[in-house]
Every structure is written in C-alpha cells, then in structure tokens.
Design a protein around this motif. Structure first.
Motif, PDB file in Angstrom:
ATOM      1  N   ARG A 269       0.900  -1.206  -0.096  1.00  0.00           N
ATOM      2  CA  ARG A 269      -0.076   0.074   0.166  1.00  0.00           C
ATOM      3  C   ARG A 269       0.773   1.120  -0.139  1.00  0.00           C
ATOM      4  O   ARG A 269       0.302   2.312  -0.565  1.00  0.00           O
ATOM      5  CB  ARG A 269      -0.984  -0.129   1.233  1.00  0.00           C
ATOM      6  N   GLU A 272       1.903   1.943  -3.679  1.00  0.00           N
ATOM      7  CA  GLU A 272       0.780   2.156  -4.243  1.00  0.00           C
ATOM      8  C   GLU A 272       0.327   3.539  -4.153  1.00  0.00           C
ATOM      9  O   GLU A 272      -0.167   4.413  -5.166  1.00  0.00           O
ATOM     10  CB  GLU A 272      -0.373   1.260  -3.968  1.00  0.00           C
ATOM     11  N   ARG A 273       0.485   4.010  -2.878  1.00  0.00           N
ATOM     12  CA  ARG A 273       0.155   5.369  -2.650  1.00  0.00           C
ATOM     13  C   ARG A 273       1.095   6.208  -3.233  1.00  0.00           C
ATOM     14  O   ARG A 273       0.751   7.479  -3.837  1.00  0.00           O
ATOM     15  CB  ARG A 273       0.281   5.350  -1.117  1.00  0.00           C
TER      16      ARG A 273
END
Length: 399
Positions: A269, A272-273
C-alpha cells in the motif's frame, strides 16, 4: 518575511515531514548505549530494517548522512585504482562519481541526458566489452532525486548477468527506500545504500548499507582504507545488539516507530500510494501546460516530480514567490538544472489531501509569479485520486 499562519508545507524531496508519532518516539531521555534497554532496541531495529530492504541479509546502520553510506559501500568492497562503471542519471549520480574519484577509484561514467533512468542495454554492452573484467563494480542510483527518474534495477541486474560479468552491483535508494518497490535480494543487489530522511520519515542522521554475501566476501580482500565505515567491526558487535561507537540512540527509537507505521500500512500500500501521487502530480503538470523533466513514462518517479519552467522564467524566483505567499518549500534545480526546474516532493508521511494542498499552492504560485500556464491542474490530480477506490495504481517495481 511576514509570519504566515498554519503549518509550513515542506514539499522538497527530502528531508521530508516527520510524523508526530516518530517525533514522540524520539522525545525521551538518552539511555545507556551499553545497557540492556539499548541492546533490546538495537536488536529490534536491526532486524526490522531488513524488511524494508526486502532482504534476509545484514543491514548496517551508520550515524551519518547518505553520503557516508555511499563511501561505506565503496571502501568496504573495492581497492585503489579499481574501475567502477556508473551511469549519469543526474546530480546525485555525479556526486557519487566524484566521491569515488576522491577515494582513488577510476569511475567510468556512461553519459545520460538527466531525463531518464540508466540504460541496461548500454551497461550490458560496456560490460561485454570488458573482457578482462577490469570493472569491479556497477553503481546505479535507483531514484535520481534531482530529476525524478527511476532506473530499472532488476533489468540492470539482468544486463550484468547477460554479459557474464562478475562485477559487484551497488545501488543508491536514498530517495526511493520505503517509497518505491525495492528488492535487495530478489534483484540481486550486492550493496544497497539508504538514508533516513526521506521515505523512512525520520530526520537526517541515519544511513544504511544492505550487504549481500558476495559483497561480504569482497570486503575481506578490499584494499581501500576504512575505519569508521568498516563492516567487519560493525557486524561483529551488531550481532550482540550493540555498536562499535556511540550510535544515534534517539533516532533509533524514531526508526522503530517509523518501521511500525510502514508495516501497519503495508509495504504494497505504501508503494501504491506513492505511485498514485506521482501519477496525479504528473497529470496536474500536463494540465498546466508545463513539462515533466522525466520524459520516459516507465521511469517516472512516485517520490518526486521535477517540473521544467517555460523559457524566460526562473524556477528559483517562482519558488521564492511560493514560499513568501503560501509558506511552502519546493525543491530547487541542482547543478546544470539550476533555475530551470522546480521539484515537488510527494513522499514519506503524505496523503491525498496533502497532495491536493501542495498542488493548489503550486497552481496559485504560478499565477502569482506570472508564469504562463493553464488552469485546472489541481482538478486533473483530483480526477486521478477520485479513482482510488475503483482501480488501485500499480506499484512501481522498476523492472
């Protein structure tokens, strides 16, 4: 300069904003660095930092800037006069080359235009031509902080292997670690260099070497002088939970908190951020009618975006307007990019609303400074971020 209310927007590509949780972790009395409390702390962080490098191999932590970790990587593996192959991706690749020269190495710089990452094909061709294996190491900057270009680290590894060359592989991840996907073991890197003040969300003051078994073996015969940077002495006492000299104790408490935060979010994550924020920023730049410095889409960074100024407009003057008017710091252009680009940092402790505030400051700054542009950059970024729940952005594996 008049006092402006509200928090300062520190949107340079490092040092980055430090979370309150990390600040509170460091805000404690100094402890005995030879005592059991420190031993337990050191044991935890020395194990935990390996997860960020995605390695089972040892990681050395120095009380130093990233420049120290550059030097440590070289002096522990190489000997005076050794040839080192480097790629000119930008200002920091150039500084690493200069440091190598000062140490008595013979770096060879493959020319680049500062608008894309390293070229694996060019590296493979040069290594194939080195039939005598005079080149002892290949040194690449993963994410070039001066340009916002990412080099394909896994592909460079494949190029070294395809050439059948035994050179060590050294990689700088100072502005990509804990921001972009990076895999020390899986990508066959021998020494990875890192720093605390960017994706790890700490103040400056810690640097890192992740070390392969091949690099450890090379360190036994390396001939460059080393004392403070010596892996052997460091690893021997690290095994007992201590350091051979006074460590940056309170920064290690902060590192432990930062590692907890990264794992609570989950590394995928996190990646992805950063990829999402990089894409949203580039959409904003294009909507403004400006040009992103990195012209190879596959090499565009999730950590920062370097933006080219229109002809006749000075990037530093624009940055000064943004600082004075909106209390926001943007990164400057370095060496041959001075005055020509500004850099938007979007890494570390950062979320969607932080990005929109940052881009709003840039868009208002462009108007205040009289820089020709189109309106609508912030909206273009919002359109990207609004799709967050529909299709998560792919992580940037740089393969």
């Amino acid at each position: 300069m008049a006092t402006l209310q509200g928090r300062h927007f520190l949107q340079i590509p490092g040092p980055t904003n430090v979370p309150d949780r990390v600040l509170r972790a460091m805000d404690r009395p100094t402890i005995d660095h030879r005592g059991p409390e420190f031993q337990a702390l050191a044991t935890r962080v020395l194990a935990g930092i390996r997860t960020i490098f995605q390695t089972e191999q040892p990681v050395v932590i120095y009380p130093a800037s990233g420049t120290g970790a550059w030097e440590a990587a070289l002096v522990n593996t190489l000997s005076p006069g050794d040839r080192v192959l480097m790629f000119e991706t930008g200002h920091f690749a150039s500084l690493w080359k200069t440091l190598a020269e000062k140490l008595g190495l013979r770096p060879e710089f493959l020319e680049g235009d500062w608008r894309q990452g390293a070229d694996p094909a060019a590296i493979e061709a040069r290594l194939r031509a080195d039939e005598a294996h005079e080149i002892k190491a290949v040194c690449i900057v993963h994410n070039e902080t001066s340009t916002g270009c990412v080099s394909p680290i896994a592909d460079v590894r494949k190029a070294i292997d395809a050439a059948g060359h035994p050179a060590l592989y050294l990689v700088d991840t100072i502005s990509s670690l804990a921001s972009l996907d990076y895999r020390h073991d899986a990508w066959g890197v021998d020494v990875t260099v890192g720093g605390s003040q960017k994706g790890l969300m700490l103040p400056p003051g810690l640097s890192f070497n992740a070390i392969s078994q091949k690099a450890l073996a090379a360190s036994k015969s390396a001939g460059l002088a080393r004392a403070y940077w010596d892996w052997g002495e460091m690893l021997a006492i690290n095994a007992k939970g201590f350091f051979p000299y006074t460590p940056a104790t309170n920064l290690l408490f902060g590192l432990e908190a930062a590692l907890e935060m990264l794992h609570e979010e989950g590394l995928e994550r996190v990646f992805e951020r950063h990829a999402r924020h990089g894409e949203a920023t580039r959409r904003a730049v294009r909507a403004w009618g400006l040009e992103v410095l990195c012209r190879e889409p596959a090499h565009a960074s999730g950590s920062l975006t370097a933006v080219m100024m229109p002809d006749g407009h000075d990037a530093d003057g624009f940055r000064a307007t943004v600082l004075q008017s909106f209390n926001m710091s943007l990164g400057n252009g370095l060496s041959k990019l001075a005055g020509r680009v500004f850099r938007i940092g979007h890494l570390g402790f950062f979320n969607d609303l932080s990005l929109i505030g940052t881009l709003a400051g840039v868009e208002m700054g462009l108007k205040a400074a009289g820089v020709p542009h189109e309106a609508g950059g912030v909206q273009a970024a919002m359109d990207v971020l609004a799709k967050r729940g529909e299709a998560p952005a792919a992580s940037h594996a740089a393969e």
